[in-house]
Design an enzyme around this catalytic site. Structure first.
Site, PDB file in Angstrom:
ATOM      1  N   HIS A 202       0.912  -1.111   0.052  1.00 31.18           N
ATOM      2  CA  HIS A 202       0.114   0.149  -0.112  1.00 31.18           C
ATOM      3  C   HIS A 202       0.889   1.282  -0.035  1.00 31.18           C
ATOM      4  CE1 HIS A 202      -2.790   3.220   1.673  1.00 31.18           C
ATOM      5  NE2 HIS A 202      -3.589   2.095   0.949  1.00 31.18           N
TER       6      HIS A 202
ATOM      7  N   HIS B 211     -10.905   6.860   2.294  1.00 35.37           N
ATOM      8  CA  HIS B 211     -10.950   5.451   2.249  1.00 35.37           C
ATOM      9  C   HIS B 211     -12.485   4.816   2.431  1.00 35.37           C
ATOM     10  CE1 HIS B 211      -6.683   6.044   3.804  1.00 35.37           C
ATOM     11  NE2 HIS B 211      -6.764   5.343   2.573  1.00 35.37           N
TER      12      HIS B 211
ATOM     13  N   ARG C 254      -6.886  20.838  -4.405  1.00 30.68           N
ATOM     14  CA  ARG C 254      -6.284  19.565  -4.333  1.00 30.68           C
ATOM     15  C   ARG C 254      -5.846  19.691  -2.740  1.00 30.68           C
ATOM     16  NH1 ARG C 254      -5.734  14.964  -2.610  1.00 30.68           N
ATOM     17  NH2 ARG C 254      -4.200  13.609  -3.598  1.00 30.68           N
TER      18      ARG C 254
ATOM     19  N   CYS D 135      -2.523  19.286 -11.198  1.00 21.56           N
ATOM     20  CA  CYS D 135      -2.278  17.915 -10.216  1.00 21.56           C
ATOM     21  C   CYS D 135      -1.378  16.969 -10.841  1.00 21.56           C
ATOM     22  CB  CYS D 135      -3.586  17.630  -9.780  1.00 21.56           C
ATOM     23  SG  CYS D 135      -3.640  16.065  -8.617  1.00 21.56           S
TER      24      CYS D 135
ATOM     25  N   TYR E 105       3.392  10.503  -5.953  1.00 18.97           N
ATOM     26  CA  TYR E 105       3.632  11.295  -7.097  1.00 18.97           C
ATOM     27  C   TYR E 105       5.013  10.894  -7.585  1.00 18.97           C
ATOM     28  CZ  TYR E 105      -0.050  14.181  -5.327  1.00 18.97           C
ATOM     29  OH  TYR E 105      -1.393  14.673  -4.877  1.00 18.97           O
TER      30      TYR E 105
END
Length: 579
Positions: A144, A168, A242, A287, A422
């Site tokens: 994860h 989530h 964002r 973004c 990222y």
């Protein structure tokens, strides 16, 4: 009397002979005219057989068209109703899933809190609790991207974390979590963070109604794509948002910015920052996940489902970072980095963080500024009030909002968003083989473009080209293009015949030198529409941009797919219906 009758009969007989003789003397032309008149009466006389047949045909045609129209409308209505039912079904399923962690499962064993605490590392297995549930997430944590956050909750409750990371709370993630459930927690539910401490989302700022959320907590949203190309400077209230964490509340009087570097430390107030020379730069902020929803069509990825609207262009004003660092005594060093930290904190009090190379920060042509104005207005809270670092030409994740700390260091930021997010990977890399430590953090973004109007599925009217004759026409297409690193857009190419012919768009852009061309370019193109395309009823428009280094967008997302769905810059393709 008889004589009178004979005389009357004789007169009638003579009149009949006279009329007959006159009729026989009429010209052939008069007889032809009479035939034509009779023929016309067959077509135009009310109630004629021909007219009745025509009326019947028109009625039959009208009824047929009406039937098909109603059938089509009925079909569309049925599709919409089915979609609404499906959405309602998903919402109901998600609502049920959100209660799983609060539901006792009698078929599973019960554990005490001290038993869970013993499982706080991979060697002992990683257990966490959520509500009444006990979960073994050892295997999941390794793969994860937020594995470091999971380890922070190892052996204890993840409730405080999920109160922050509410992305989530989706059916997919809740189903995944429930699959790891191994038991029930003895005792009462863990107290809700909202009830215990007051909701961390209680002081979120108001947002424009047109912003379309990709997630509500944290708030992430983009404007309608059709509005993006209307203005060179994106209105502040329609600029995409964002956020990774709750929006902090900062008063200008209490604001402080700590700077460490050059062997010195100093703290600046907002007033002192505003007293420094003011510098302005036009820069687009994008973004890293912009257009991710298109990449998802190839194969599922993890991340917010952004459209092509996670980008905006603005005039930013503030103090230059290079001036501050030089005053601090910072010297050029290609190996060093500048770390930025914001006031937005996660449940462990760790701030959002990112870093850029020191070379970028010290370069006057890099135009990195500590911005307090956006389009000549004070920054709004969603966009980093009171100070946001603007790093032109760089992915949005490095433009840290609510800036509170700057550190010149020998290493990159150790933030999760710098080290484990990222970053780009090969299309062949999956969650079983990914190693975030071997991939470079995204800095400058690749060249990209997007069609803003017309939008996918819309009905587009063909504008007639009188000079080219009947049936020839065109449609007008508008959009944006941008490339990272200050590279100027030199061309945008469009096609509506799958690349058989290309048409060059007209550009609207600032007259900035290459290498400092940080703002986006808007473009407009007139695409010819052939008679064959009109008959077909729809066309697919493709757009690709070329920057000053002659970098060009790749054609297909299959070639650039990556598991995080970042750097999504393939051709933008929009299919429309021709009217």
């Amino acid at each position: 009397m008889r004589l009178l009758r004979r005389s009357w009969a004789g007169l009638l007989h003579q009149r009949h002979r006279l009329l007959t003789t006159t009729s026989s003397r009429r010209s052939n032309g008069e007889r032809e005219k009479e035939k034509e008149q009779q023929q016309r009466q067959k077509w135009t006389h009310t109630g004629s057989r021909t007219e009745r047949m025509l009326y019947a045909a028109f009625w039959a045609g009208g009824l047929t068209l009406g039937y098909h129209w109603l059938s089509h409308r009925s079909h569309l209505t049925q599709v919409l109703l089915e979609e609404q039912k499906e959405e309602q079904k998903e919402e109901q399923q998600e609502a049920v899933a959100r209660l799983w962690h609060a539901t006792l499962r009698p078929e599973l064993p019960t554990y005490k809190a001290d038993q869970v605490e013993q499982h706080n590392c991979p060697e002992n297995r990683i257990w966490v609790t959520y509500g009444l549930g006990v979960y073994d997430v050892t295997d999941f944590a390794d793969n994860h991207p937020g594995g470091d956050k999971i380890l922070m909750a190892a052996g204890s409750a993840i409730d405080p974390f999920w109160a922050i990371y509410q992305q989530h709370n989706t059916l997919e993630v809740l189903e995944l979590l429930e699959g790891f459930r191994i038991g029930n927690l003895e005792g009462p539910l863990v107290a809700s963070v909202d009830d215990e401490l007051g909701s961390p989302w209680a002081q979120e700022p108001p947002r424009h109604a047109l912003l379309k959320p990709a997630s509500k907590r944290p708030f992430n949203a983009e404007p309608p794509i059709g509005l993006l190309a209307e203005q060179f400077y994106t209105p502040n209230e329609l600029f995409y948002v964002r956020n990774h964490l709750p929006v902090p509340v900062i008063s200008p009087e209490d604001y402080e910015l700590e700077i460490e570097g050059g062997g010195k430390e100093q703290t600046l107030s907002l007033e002192r920052i505003k007293a420094l020379p003011k510098h302005s730069v036009t820069a687009a902020i994008m973004c890293g996940g912009n257009r991710r929803s298109e990449m998802t069509k190839v194969k599922a990825v993890k991340g917010l489902s952004w459209g092509a609207g996670a980008v905006g262009n603005a005039k930013w004003s503030g103090a230059r970072l290079c001036d501050l660092l030089r005053q601090q005594g910072v010297q050029p060093d290609e190996a060093k980095h500048v770390i930025f930290e914001g006031a937005d904190l996660d449940p462990t009090s760790h701030p959002y963080g990112a870093s850029i190379p020191l070379a970028k920060a010290l370069d006057p042509r890099g135009d990195v500024i500590l911005a307090y104005e956006m389009n000549d207005e004070p920054l709004s809270r969603d966009h980093g009030y009171p100070i946001r670092v603007i790093v032109p030409g760089t992915v949005g994740a490095r433009n840290v909002k609510w800036l509170t700390r700057i550190v010149v260091a020998d290493r990159e930021s150790d933030s999760h968003w710098q080290q484990n997010d990222y970053k780009g990977f090969s299309p062949s890399t999956d969650w079983d083989t990914v190693d975030f430590g071997k991939s470079e953090a995204i800095q400058a973004m690749p060249v990209t473009s997007a069609i803003c109007t017309p939008q996918a599925g819309s009905r587009v009217k063909v504008e007639q080209d009188e000079a080219k004759g009947e049936g020839e026409g065109h449609i007008t297409v508008r959009g944006y293009a941008w490339s990272g690193g200050g590279r100027k857009i030199v061309r945008v190419d469009l096609t509506n015949d799958e690349g058989l012919s290309w048409h060059v768009a007209e550009l609207e852009q600032e007259d900035s030198p290459d290498g400092r061309h940080y703002g986006w370019s808007l473009w407009t193109a007139r695409l010819p529409v052939s008679q064959a395309q009109r008959r077909a009823g729809d066309v697919e428009i493709w757009a690709k941009a070329v920057d000053s280094a002659y970098n060009v967008q790749p054609e297909k997302f299959e070639h650039i797919w990556n598991l995080r769905g970042v750097l999504a810059n393939a051709y933008h393709k929009v299919k429309v219906k021709i009217v």
